[in-house]
Design a protein around this motif. Structure first.
Motif, PDB file in Angstrom:
ATOM      1  N   ASN A 135       0.655  -1.174   0.034  1.00 57.11           N
ATOM      2  CA  ASN A 135       0.062   0.113   0.041  1.00 57.11           C
ATOM      3  C   ASN A 135       0.806   1.122  -0.071  1.00 57.11           C
ATOM      4  OD1 ASN A 135      -1.724   2.143   1.954  1.00 57.11           O
ATOM      5  ND2 ASN A 135      -3.097   1.231   0.316  1.00 57.11           N
ATOM      6  N   THR A 136       1.781   1.461   0.645  1.00 60.95           N
ATOM      7  CA  THR A 136       2.703   2.609   0.913  1.00 60.95           C
ATOM      8  C   THR A 136       4.261   2.243   0.587  1.00 60.95           C
ATOM      9  OG1 THR A 136       1.169   3.197   2.628  1.00 60.95           O
ATOM     10  CG2 THR A 136       3.371   4.259   2.558  1.00 60.95           C
ATOM     11  N   ASP A 150      -0.481   5.913  -5.883  1.00 62.30           N
ATOM     12  CA  ASP A 150      -1.340   6.866  -5.262  1.00 62.30           C
ATOM     13  C   ASP A 150      -1.190   8.232  -6.210  1.00 62.30           C
ATOM     14  OD1 ASP A 150      -2.208   5.868  -2.634  1.00 62.30           O
ATOM     15  OD2 ASP A 150      -0.065   5.603  -2.171  1.00 62.30           O
ATOM     16  N   HIS A 180       3.193  10.587   4.524  1.00 63.48           N
ATOM     17  CA  HIS A 180       2.870   9.294   4.013  1.00 63.48           C
ATOM     18  C   HIS A 180       2.562   9.172   2.552  1.00 63.48           C
ATOM     19  CE1 HIS A 180      -0.132   5.856   3.358  1.00 63.48           C
ATOM     20  NE2 HIS A 180       0.054   5.600   4.485  1.00 63.48           N
ATOM     21  N   SER A 181       3.135   8.272   2.090  1.00 67.31           N
ATOM     22  CA  SER A 181       3.084   8.348   0.386  1.00 67.31           C
ATOM     23  C   SER A 181       2.020   8.452  -0.275  1.00 67.31           C
ATOM     24  CB  SER A 181       3.718   7.000   0.132  1.00 67.31           C
ATOM     25  OG  SER A 181       2.915   5.702   0.024  1.00 67.31           O
ATOM     26  N   GLY A 182       0.678   7.994   0.547  1.00 69.06           N
ATOM     27  CA  GLY A 182      -0.655   8.358   0.008  1.00 69.06           C
ATOM     28  C   GLY A 182      -0.875   9.711   0.052  1.00 69.06           C
TER      29      GLY A 182
END
Length: 332
Positions: A135-136, A150, A180-182
């Motif tokens: 996810n990240t 993202d 956060h990468s998102g």
């Protein structure tokens, strides 16, 4: 469910240990001096380590459930050691150290921060443990990424806003945790599209609500008082978007302010169907959790050679939300 998986593993070990015991009568019937064949040994299960940033909101839990579903399907092959950082970077760094010391055969990491968790990836690399970031991403270290892009989520959201918002629209922007990468990627993607296609759209304010619904509701309430001209509340996830909707509803402005989110969780899809949330961007949390565990197992066995695994985002609004609701209902 974690306890249930551990219990299954212990039960299986007891069954294997007792499989050759019998009542003792068979051993008495064997001819004296004739060697008996050893019972076949079960294949050794691999210990996979999982470091989660949190399991606090709906998306977090769905991703976790995807991992647990994989663990249940492969309980004869793996044990999952799962540690939850509960949103704290320092706790997550400690958790990764613990998993490395447990000599896990592969590590699944859901990083809380792209920079702060880079040393954790590098520590696993130094220990010879393959790493899957789910996810990240982190900004350094060697790992295989399983998740969505993202920036693409931000671009999809930006394209929808560029088409739907009126001329000279004004918006406020709810973000995830800074770093956060998102938070970084979704902002970059959305703002690039708006800058290119709709330079008339104005950003009034932006603030992190750290993926949290209650924080997003309070921030939005303040924005509605400070910026009565606001046209849209744009959110980097659905949990914050649903909090924003509550504030907009309380202000009796749902008819004049669009709220958009990201993730297209089941609750968000229901909100779109009800006409409250304008749109979301579907991110398959279950598959990210499930396939991160699958890739980790294959890396531990030196069987994974395909590189990163991309799980695409998809725009969801009133026109297509029924198909996503049907998907959720089919899994209940």
């Amino acid at each position: 469910m974690k306890k249930r998986l551990l219990a299954l593993g212990l039960s299986l070990g007891l069954i294997l240990a007792c499989a050759g015991c019998g009542s003792g009568d068979g051993a008495g019937d064997a001819p004296q001096g004739e060697p008996q064949a050893d019972a076949p040994k079960a294949a050794e299960k691999l210990l996979l380590g999982v470091s989660l940033q949190n399991t606090g909101d709906v998306f977090d839990r769905i991703l976790y459930e995807g991992m647990m579903a994989y663990g249940e399907e492969h309980k004869d092959e793996i044990d999952l050691q799962i540690l939850n950082a509960q949103g704290d970077v320092n706790t997550q760094l400690t958790n990764v150290d613990q998993l490395i010391n447990s000599k896990v055969k592969a590590l699944v990491l859901w990083p809380r921060d792209v920079d702060a968790l880079t040393p954790a990836v590098e520590a696993a690399n130094a220990a010879g443990i393959p790493v899957v970031c789910v996810n990240t991403r982190t900004n350094g270290g060697a790992y295989t990424y399983v998740g969505s892009n993202d920036e693409e989520a931000g671009r999809i959201q930006g394209e929808w806003l560029a088409e739907k918002l009126p001329e000279n629209a004004k918006y406020c922007y709810l973000m995830g945790p800074i770093g956060h990468s998102g938070q970084i990627g979704r902002k970059k993607g959305m703002q690039a599209v708006l800058a290119e296609k709709r330079p008339d759209i104005e950003l009034l304010a932006e603030q992190t609500a750290e993926w949290d619904r209650a924080k997003a509701m309070n921030i939005t309430d303040d924005w509605l008082k400070s910026f009565p001209e606001v046209t849209a509340i744009v959110s980097q996830n659905d949990n914050m978007a649903l909090g924003a909707i509550e504030a907009v509803r309380t202000a009796d402005k749902l008819d004049s302010i669009l709220v958009t989110g990201t993730d297209a969780t089941e609750e968000a899809c229901a909100s779109i169907k009800a006409g409250d949330l304008a749109m979301s961007v579907y991110q398959n949390a279950h598959d990210q959790g499930y396939f991160s565990a699958d890739v980790a197992l294959k890396l531990a066995r030196d069987e994974w050679t395909k590189g990163d695994m991309d799980i695409p985002f998809e725009a969801v609004d009133a026109e297509n939300v029924d198909q996503y609701i049907a998907q959720y209902e089919a899994t209940e």
